[in-house]
Scaffold this active site. Structure first.
Site, PDB file in Angstrom:
ATOM      1  N   CYS A   1     -38.301  49.331 -15.219  1.00 55.53           N
ATOM      2  CA  CYS A   1     -39.742  49.073 -15.288  1.00 55.53           C
ATOM      3  C   CYS A   1     -40.058  48.060 -16.391  1.00 55.53           C
ATOM      4  CB  CYS A   1     -40.476  50.382 -15.536  1.00 55.53           C
ATOM      5  SG  CYS A   1     -42.239  50.164 -15.673  1.00 55.53           S
TER       6      CYS A   1
ATOM      7  N   CYS B   1     -41.479  56.757 -15.976  1.00 55.27           N
ATOM      8  CA  CYS B   1     -42.365  55.609 -16.117  1.00 55.27           C
ATOM      9  C   CYS B   1     -43.364  55.530 -14.956  1.00 55.27           C
ATOM     10  CB  CYS B   1     -41.465  54.376 -16.105  1.00 55.27           C
ATOM     11  SG  CYS B   1     -42.234  52.892 -16.621  1.00 55.27           S
TER      12      CYS B   1
ATOM     13  N   GLY C   1     -46.768  49.043 -27.048  1.00 58.69           N
ATOM     14  CA  GLY C   1     -46.660  50.092 -28.065  1.00 58.69           C
ATOM     15  C   GLY C   1     -45.264  50.649 -28.211  1.00 58.69           C
TER      16      GLY C   1
ATOM     17  N   MET D   1     -52.093  48.731 -16.872  1.00 59.10           N
ATOM     18  CA  MET D   1     -51.277  48.454 -15.693  1.00 59.10           C
ATOM     19  C   MET D   1     -51.217  49.685 -14.808  1.00 59.10           C
ATOM     20  SD  MET D   1     -47.981  46.561 -17.327  1.00 59.10           S
ATOM     21  CE  MET D   1     -48.265  46.810 -19.069  1.00 59.10           C
TER      22      MET D   1
ATOM     23  N   GLY E   1     -53.288  54.159 -22.386  1.00 59.09           N
ATOM     24  CA  GLY E   1     -54.084  55.372 -22.547  1.00 59.09           C
ATOM     25  C   GLY E   1     -53.406  56.350 -23.485  1.00 59.09           C
ATOM     26  N   GLY E   2     -52.322  55.904 -24.132  1.00 62.10           N
ATOM     27  CA  GLY E   2     -51.615  56.729 -25.115  1.00 62.10           C
ATOM     28  C   GLY E   2     -51.897  56.238 -26.527  1.00 62.10           C
TER      29      GLY E   2
END
Length: 359
Positions: A100, A197, A124, A35, A12-13
């Site tokens: 993570c 995260c 990304g 995720m 979503g970035g």
């Protein structure tokens, strides 16, 4: 590329949005996957997961690729968050983003990619891969020095890197936003997330106190004189200035105080005055839980550069590998605020060799 299937992690970035777009333009068969790694337990303003999902979906629709959601909250809790709490409880300052990447993005997600029949995973991240002369895959710094994220990726090994594409690793951040804008992606001007995260932008102290009981204690100066009280050692990190709550100590100059050391045995925080106080500097460190990108250390003893925190400039050092796999690192120059629990990551030029956890 024809028919090579790439599953891209869409957060979503803007970075993952442009990654998905570029892969599609390069002719890959691309699927975007969001995720979800944390179950929101509140509705406070910093819980933006719903917005992130909506943005991720909008980007995939706009590019014309399938969109899926996968929930890794249980894996995140077991393999990242519990480890994170244990370290904090022990007075360390762990880096959950590194864990993570290791446990979720390049392990749980990679397994899911295989289930979907994917040939590659893409993220990304500002990082690159390069084939070395011996056939191994190198993890290489991203082109944009300010954004390079190899520090968070040092635990990746050969098998993972062979299946990974970093589509924006060779692009400047400003250019990434430009590409997003030119292609009308809704994320083009979305600000970068700075929270932990998947836990988002929440107030960290408040968040941590929900899971760990804090044990208040005394703050001492370097001579053992009490100068204040702390809220719990886990809330402080070495080199920290803000939030110590020490002000106007009798007979002391008006110079800022910094957290210098944690005396875990006595639950005491040792603070010193001045940004460049000698107690804040060390020339060596020991690290455990080593991870080498090539599968092993370059040698038993070698010179390279290292970072003890994200975005630090590379620091020249000598690394000595011990029999038990731990390393002793000696820097050419003393380093400020070396923090147990954080990672030291090694480089030769733009190649990330690996790293370990500072003790």
């Amino acid at each position: 590329m024809e028919n090579k299937k790439v599953i891209v992690g869409i957060s979503g970035g803007v970075d993952s949005s442009v990654s998905a777009l570029l892969l599609k333009q390069q002719g890959y068969d691309v699927t975007g996957v969001f995720m979800k790694n944390w179950e929101e337990d509140d509705t406070d303003e910093f819980c933006s997961a719903e917005q992130d999902i909506a943005d991720a979906q909008a980007v995939c629709d706009s590019i014309g690729i399938p969109f899926k959601k996968i929930n890794f909250a249980a894996e995140y809790w077991d393999n990242v968050f519990e480890h994170f709490l244990i370290k904090y409880k022990a007075g360390r300052t762990p880096n959950p983003d590194i864990l993570c990447n290791k446990e979720i993005k390049f392990k749980a997600f990679l397994s899911y990619v295989h289930l979907l029949g994917g040939d590659y995973i893409a993220t990304g991240h500002y990082a690159q891969t390069r084939l070395a002369a011996d056939g191994s895959v190198q993890l290489v710094k991203g082109l944009d020095d300010n954004k390079d994220q190899t520090y968070f990726l040092y635990t990746l090994g050969q098998e993972q890197l062979r299946q990974t594409i970093f589509p924006i690793g060779n692009i400047e951040k400003s250019k990434v936003r430009e590409i997003a804008k030119e292609n009308n992606l809704v994320t083009f001007d979305k600000k970068d997330s700075t929270g932990i995260c998947f836990i988002g932008e929440r107030k960290f102290k408040e968040f941590l106190s929900k899971y760990l009981p804090a044990q208040k204690g005394e703050i001492h100066d370097e001579n053992g004189i009490k100068i204040g009280m702390h809220d719990g050692l886990m809330y402080y990190t070495i080199g920290q200035r803000q939030g110590l709550g020490i002000g106007g100590v009798k007979d002391r100059p008006e110079v800022p105080w910094f957290a210098a050391k944690k005396d875990l045995e006595n639950n005491v925080l040792i603070a010193v005055q001045g940004h460049d106080h000698p107690l804040l500097f060390k020339q060596s460190l020991q690290a455990i839980e080593l991870s080498w990108v090539a599968g092993m250390a370059p040698a038993d003893k070698f010179r390279c550069a290292a970072k003890v925190r994200y975005r630090q400039k590379d620091q020249s050092c000598e690394v000595e590998v011990n029999q038990d796999g731990s390393v002793n690192v000696t820097f050419d120059q003393p380093q400020r605020a070396i923090t147990p629990g954080q990672s030291v990551v090694f480089y030769i030029d733009d190649v990330c060799l690996g790293g370990g956890v500072i003790i």
